[in-house]
Design an enzyme around this catalytic site. Structure first.
Site, PDB file in Angstrom:
ATOM      1  N   HIS A  80       0.826  -1.197   0.000  1.00  0.00           N
ATOM      2  CA  HIS A  80       0.000   0.000   0.000  1.00  0.00           C
ATOM      3  C   HIS A  80       0.873   1.265   0.000  1.00  0.00           C
ATOM      4  O   HIS A  80       2.038   1.241   0.416  1.00  0.00           O
ATOM      5  CB  HIS A  80      -0.932  -0.002   1.215  1.00  0.00           C
ATOM      6  CG  HIS A  80      -2.020  -1.034   1.101  1.00  0.00           C
ATOM      7  ND1 HIS A  80      -3.092  -1.084   1.954  1.00  0.00           N
ATOM      8  CD2 HIS A  80      -2.191  -2.055   0.206  1.00  0.00           C
ATOM      9  CE1 HIS A  80      -3.889  -2.087   1.602  1.00  0.00           C
ATOM     10  NE2 HIS A  80      -3.360  -2.690   0.555  1.00  0.00           N
ATOM     11  N   GLU A  82       0.897   3.911   1.816  1.00  0.00           N
ATOM     12  CA  GLU A  82       1.370   4.385   3.120  1.00  0.00           C
ATOM     13  C   GLU A  82       2.585   3.587   3.581  1.00  0.00           C
ATOM     14  O   GLU A  82       3.567   4.143   4.075  1.00  0.00           O
ATOM     15  CB  GLU A  82       0.260   4.248   4.179  1.00  0.00           C
ATOM     16  CG  GLU A  82      -1.046   4.924   3.820  1.00  0.00           C
ATOM     17  CD  GLU A  82      -2.028   3.998   3.107  1.00  0.00           C
ATOM     18  OE1 GLU A  82      -1.635   3.319   2.134  1.00  0.00           O
ATOM     19  OE2 GLU A  82      -3.190   3.961   3.523  1.00  0.00           O
ATOM     20  N   CYS A 106      -5.602   1.334   5.742  1.00  0.00           N
ATOM     21  CA  CYS A 106      -6.149   0.052   6.203  1.00  0.00           C
ATOM     22  C   CYS A 106      -5.528  -0.317   7.550  1.00  0.00           C
ATOM     23  O   CYS A 106      -4.608   0.359   8.034  1.00  0.00           O
ATOM     24  CB  CYS A 106      -5.872  -1.040   5.168  1.00  0.00           C
ATOM     25  SG  CYS A 106      -4.154  -1.592   5.167  1.00  0.00           S
ATOM     26  N   CYS A 109      -1.588  -0.998   7.332  1.00  0.00           N
ATOM     27  CA  CYS A 109      -0.798   0.232   7.256  1.00  0.00           C
ATOM     28  C   CYS A 109      -0.897   1.012   8.561  1.00  0.00           C
ATOM     29  O   CYS A 109       0.073   1.644   8.985  1.00  0.00           O
ATOM     30  CB  CYS A 109      -1.259   1.097   6.096  1.00  0.00           C
ATOM     31  SG  CYS A 109      -0.851   0.373   4.500  1.00  0.00           S
TER      32      CYS A 109
HETATM   33  N1  LIG Z   1      -5.284   2.959   2.280  1.00  0.00           N
HETATM   34  C1  LIG Z   1      -5.060   2.190   1.185  1.00  0.00           C
HETATM   35  C2  LIG Z   1      -6.012   1.319   0.718  1.00  0.00           C
HETATM   36  C3  LIG Z   1      -5.760   0.587  -0.406  1.00  0.00           C
HETATM   37  N2  LIG Z   1      -4.577   0.715  -1.026  1.00  0.00           N
HETATM   38  C4  LIG Z   1      -4.345   0.009  -2.278  1.00  0.00           C
HETATM   39  C5  LIG Z   1      -4.362  -1.466  -2.305  1.00  0.00           C
HETATM   40  C6  LIG Z   1      -4.890  -1.792  -3.687  1.00  0.00           C
HETATM   41  O1  LIG Z   1      -3.835  -1.647  -4.644  1.00  0.00           O
HETATM   42  C7  LIG Z   1      -5.893  -0.678  -3.908  1.00  0.00           C
HETATM   43  C8  LIG Z   1      -7.289  -1.037  -3.458  1.00  0.00           C
HETATM   44  O2  LIG Z   1      -7.888  -1.757  -4.470  1.00  0.00           O
HETATM   45  P1  LIG Z   1      -9.480  -1.914  -4.615  1.00  0.00           P
HETATM   46  O3  LIG Z   1      -9.923  -2.903  -3.581  1.00  0.00           O
HETATM   47  O4  LIG Z   1     -10.094  -0.557  -4.378  1.00  0.00           O
HETATM   48  O5  LIG Z   1      -9.672  -2.386  -6.022  1.00  0.00           O
HETATM   49  O6  LIG Z   1      -5.409   0.395  -3.142  1.00  0.00           O
HETATM   50  C9  LIG Z   1      -3.620   1.605  -0.558  1.00  0.00           C
HETATM   51  O7  LIG Z   1      -2.529   1.737  -1.142  1.00  0.00           O
HETATM   52  N3  LIG Z   1      -3.878   2.309   0.559  1.00  0.00           N
HETATM   53 ZN   LIG Z   2      -2.855  -0.374   3.816  1.00  0.00          ZN
END
Ligand SMILES: Nc1ccn([C@H]2C[C@H](O)[C@@H](COP(=O)(O)O)O2)c(=O)n1
Ligand SMILES: [Zn+2]
Length: 162
Positions: A80, A82, A106, A109
């Site tokens: 992710h 972060e 999440c 993170c």
């Molecule tokens: N705070 C976050 C939440 C999610 N991500 C990333 C992880 C995946 O690449 C994407 C989420 O995919 P989705 O379920 O919306 O198709 O975003 C992050 O970097 N930071």
């Molecule tokens: Zn995360």
């Protein structure tokens, strides 16, 4: 008499724009996330976006999310934004730092944010607010004294010619 410009961007606009710009590097076709870590005295310390770890090719690992086989979905492989921003930092301690991020962190993170000593999270989107991951994240932040605040969009548009 001062002839200073008055329409310069604010610190919040600046750092959230940098986070958005970092997110534009993401290859994720569904959700691009960017993060920018800033010191207490407003110096940019690190940036990150969501992607696969080094050596895991963007062209070979899966970007999908709906396969019945979890090994064929992106979730087991993506780092992710972060966490990437935290891991990209080479300067020592992030104690007291602020994190600007385009999507609420999440739970995984969140643990890294807390343990790294980041004290403030400024987020834009919260589209997964109802998920256990984000609910757990907010619970941990509250318990550990990490404050989180929604970024107030100003409506300013920034155009760049590249
Ligand atoms: N705070 C976050 C939440 C999610 N991500 C990333 C992880 C995946 O690449 C994407 C989420 O995919 P989705 O379920 O919306 O198709 O975003 C992050 O970097 N930071
Ligand atoms: Zn995360």
């Amino acid at each position: 008499m001062s002839d200073k410009r008055e329409d310069y961007i604010s610190w919040d606009e600046y750092f959230m724009a940098v986070a958005q710009l970092a997110g534009m590097r993401s290859k994720d076709p569904h959700t691009q996330v960017g993060a920018c870590i800033v010191s207490e005295d407003n110096k940019i310390l690190s940036m990150g976006y969501n992607g696969f770890p080094r050596g895991c090719s963007d062209d070979e690992f899966p970007w999908g999310k709906t396969s019945e086989n979890p090994l064929e979905n992106k979730y087991l492989y993506t780092t992710h934004s972060e966490l990437n921003a935290i891991l990209n930092y080479r300067g020592g301690s992030l104690e007291g730092a602020k994190l600007y991020v385009t999507l609420f962190p999440c739970n995984e993170c969140c643990k890294a944010i807390i343990q790294a000593g980041i004290k403030t999270v400024i987020y834009d989107c919260d589209k997964y607010a109802d998920t256990p991951s984000v609910i757990a994240s907010k619970r941990m932040m509250k318990a550990s004294g990490v404050t989180f605040q929604k970024y107030h969009r100003t409506g300013r548009e920034i155009t760049m010619s590249l």
